[in-house]
Scaffold this motif. Sequence first.
Motif, mmCIF file in Angstrom:
data_model
loop_
_atom_site.group_PDB
_atom_site.id
_atom_site.type_symbol
_atom_site.label_atom_id
_atom_site.label_comp_id
_atom_site.label_asym_id
_atom_site.label_seq_id
_atom_site.Cartn_x
_atom_site.Cartn_y
_atom_site.Cartn_z
ATOM 1 N N LEU A 118 -87.957 -47.327 -30.345
ATOM 2 C CA LEU A 118 -87.149 -48.240 -30.050
ATOM 3 C C LEU A 118 -87.829 -49.082 -28.653
ATOM 4 C CD1 LEU A 118 -83.604 -46.875 -30.254
ATOM 5 C CD2 LEU A 118 -84.716 -48.351 -31.810
ATOM 6 N N THR A 119 -87.924 -50.333 -29.006
ATOM 7 C CA THR A 119 -88.399 -51.205 -27.801
ATOM 8 C C THR A 119 -87.412 -52.175 -27.323
ATOM 9 O OG1 THR A 119 -90.635 -51.020 -28.665
ATOM 10 C CG2 THR A 119 -90.269 -52.527 -26.842
ATOM 11 N N VAL A 120 -86.931 -51.756 -26.135
ATOM 12 C CA VAL A 120 -85.670 -52.689 -25.561
ATOM 13 C C VAL A 120 -85.952 -53.034 -24.301
ATOM 14 C CG1 VAL A 120 -83.203 -52.631 -24.733
ATOM 15 C CG2 VAL A 120 -84.294 -50.717 -26.621
ATOM 16 N N GLY A 121 -86.218 -54.600 -24.464
ATOM 17 C CA GLY A 121 -86.657 -55.712 -22.961
ATOM 18 C C GLY A 121 -87.942 -55.204 -22.881
ATOM 19 N N LEU A 140 -76.967 -54.914 -26.172
ATOM 20 C CA LEU A 140 -77.804 -55.845 -27.073
ATOM 21 C C LEU A 140 -78.398 -57.207 -26.336
ATOM 22 C CD1 LEU A 140 -75.892 -55.294 -30.437
ATOM 23 C CD2 LEU A 140 -78.075 -54.233 -29.425
ATOM 24 N N ASP A 141 -78.391 -57.193 -25.134
ATOM 25 C CA ASP A 141 -78.424 -58.497 -24.388
ATOM 26 C C ASP A 141 -79.837 -58.483 -24.166
ATOM 27 O OD1 ASP A 141 -78.823 -56.272 -22.530
ATOM 28 O OD2 ASP A 141 -77.611 -57.340 -20.896
ATOM 29 N N ALA A 142 -81.068 -57.925 -24.528
ATOM 30 C CA ALA A 142 -82.299 -58.120 -24.509
ATOM 31 C C ALA A 142 -82.931 -57.824 -25.966
ATOM 32 C CB ALA A 142 -82.889 -56.790 -23.639
ATOM 33 N N ASP A 143 -84.121 -58.549 -26.004
ATOM 34 C CA ASP A 143 -84.768 -58.500 -27.194
ATOM 35 C C ASP A 143 -85.167 -56.949 -27.610
ATOM 36 O OD1 ASP A 143 -84.900 -61.126 -27.307
ATOM 37 O OD2 ASP A 143 -87.135 -61.288 -27.339
ATOM 38 N N HIS A 144 -84.700 -56.649 -28.984
ATOM 39 C CA HIS A 144 -84.981 -55.040 -29.317
ATOM 40 C C HIS A 144 -85.590 -55.052 -30.685
ATOM 41 C CE1 HIS A 144 -81.081 -56.222 -30.313
ATOM 42 N NE2 HIS A 144 -81.194 -55.283 -31.345
ATOM 43 N N ILE A 145 -86.763 -53.747 -30.833
ATOM 44 C CA ILE A 145 -87.343 -53.775 -31.937
ATOM 45 C C ILE A 145 -86.968 -52.056 -32.226
ATOM 46 C CG2 ILE A 145 -89.720 -53.461 -33.070
ATOM 47 C CD1 ILE A 145 -90.728 -55.392 -30.855
ATOM 48 N N LYS A 178 -90.806 -52.459 -39.238
ATOM 49 C CA LYS A 178 -90.686 -52.816 -37.887
ATOM 50 C C LYS A 178 -89.706 -53.765 -38.108
ATOM 51 C CE LYS A 178 -93.756 -53.459 -34.811
ATOM 52 N NZ LYS A 178 -94.784 -53.988 -33.937
ATOM 53 N N VAL A 179 -88.483 -53.692 -37.458
ATOM 54 C CA VAL A 179 -87.543 -54.911 -37.548
ATOM 55 C C VAL A 179 -87.172 -55.453 -36.180
ATOM 56 C CG1 VAL A 179 -85.235 -55.528 -38.297
ATOM 57 C CG2 VAL A 179 -86.349 -53.846 -39.342
#
Length: 194
Positions: free
Chosen positions: A141-144, A160-165, A118-119
């Motif tokens: 992918l987890t985006v916002g 890319l304006d939200a935290d993402h995993i 996980k990054v």
Amino acid sequence: MDIEAVIAQRLKTLRTERGWSLDELAQHSGVSRAMISRIERQEASPTAGLLSKLADALAVTLSGLMSGPQAPRHQVSRRDAQPQWRDPQTGYLRRLVSPAGGEHDTDIVAIDLPAGAKVRYDAHTAPYEQQVLLLQGRLRLTVGGEALELNPGDCTRMPLDADHIFENPGQGTAHYLVVVRKAHSPHHPPGVPR
């Protein structure tokens, strides 16, 4: 020159081009002065998340930290010469597919994400978006806070304006391509000063 040396030199060059001290880059990036100094002296191997914070503060892509100054206009990126970097924490492997050199509006990157890895990336302030194309394996992918499950052949676009995993919930390595593009305001097309 190995990739750690390229990253160290590029980080120092970009920082000094902006006239920033180590303390100023630390303030802009949220990365400690000591860690930045250790990266520049090649005494530390940064994680993907940490490199992402530095790249964002310097308004370049991760690929912009992995490649040197501007390259010739026409260039072929040969597979065996493409810069690769491995995250020491997760084993994530990032290969710059686009011809190396300089900062461009678009970069193509090939990623190998090991099973269970996980990054996490913080939201970027620089205006970038990316498309992710899963070639093999599984990718979550987890985006916002919103989770997206990708299967081979699936593609998604995300700012890319939200935290993402990026997470590999599968049993094998996830192979995927990321196309990172500098987003331009409709009121300020490429090449027009703001």
